[in-house]
Enzyme design. Structure first.
Site, PDB file in Angstrom:
ATOM      1  N   ARG A  89       0.833  -1.212   0.000  1.00  0.00           N
ATOM      2  CA  ARG A  89       0.000   0.000   0.000  1.00  0.00           C
ATOM      3  C   ARG A  89       0.863   1.255   0.000  1.00  0.00           C
ATOM      4  NH1 ARG A  89      -3.639  -0.008   4.945  1.00  0.00           N
ATOM      5  NH2 ARG A  89      -1.748  -0.872   5.802  1.00  0.00           N
ATOM      6  N   ASN A 103      -6.197  -2.511   2.332  1.00  0.00           N
ATOM      7  CA  ASN A 103      -6.158  -3.961   2.494  1.00  0.00           C
ATOM      8  C   ASN A 103      -7.581  -4.487   2.555  1.00  0.00           C
ATOM      9  OD1 ASN A 103      -3.373  -4.190   2.646  1.00  0.00           O
ATOM     10  ND2 ASN A 103      -3.305  -4.102   4.865  1.00  0.00           N
TER      11      ASN A 103
END
Length: 117
Positions: free
Chosen positions: A46, A64
């Protein structure tokens, strides 16, 4: 934050800032949702997506998912989005086994890229 996570994050930021951005040919503005499956959590995926997206002036978010995958909504020039997707697929710390790309409606007024916790 653990020492390991802090070191990993510093490395991820360093790595993302070293990615050479090509000279892009102007392209249309689009929004895409991309779901990356495989070993993509707990490896800085990320953060790397965020850093590169910000460098390319993309907007959207990355988060996520409970099933272990990572979802990114990316908005900007299509050539920039395609380059970011290619970078993330080839990331050595991760292992993208499957990727799903969905075209979405453009979201007016969006100004930043965020990591959703």
């Amino acid at each position: 934050m653990s020492v390991f996570k802090k070191l990993r994050n510093e490395y991820v930021i360093w790595h993302a800032n070293r990615v050479k951005l090509p000279k892009f040919t102007p392209s249309i503005f689009v929004r895409k949702k991309v779901i990356f499956s495989g070993r993509v959590q707990k490896v800085g995926f990320r953060l790397e997506t965020y850093c590169i997206a910000r460098r390319m002036k993309l907007t959207g978010c990355v988060k996520n998912l409970k099933d272990g995958s990572v979802e990114a909504e990316l908005q900007g020039e299509e050539s920039h989005i395609d380059f970011l997707i290619s970078c993330m697929r080839s990331l050595k710390r991760a292992s993208v086994k499957k990727m799903t790309v969905i075209n979405m409606p453009f979201r007016e007024g969006e100004e930043s890229f965020t990591i959703v916790e």
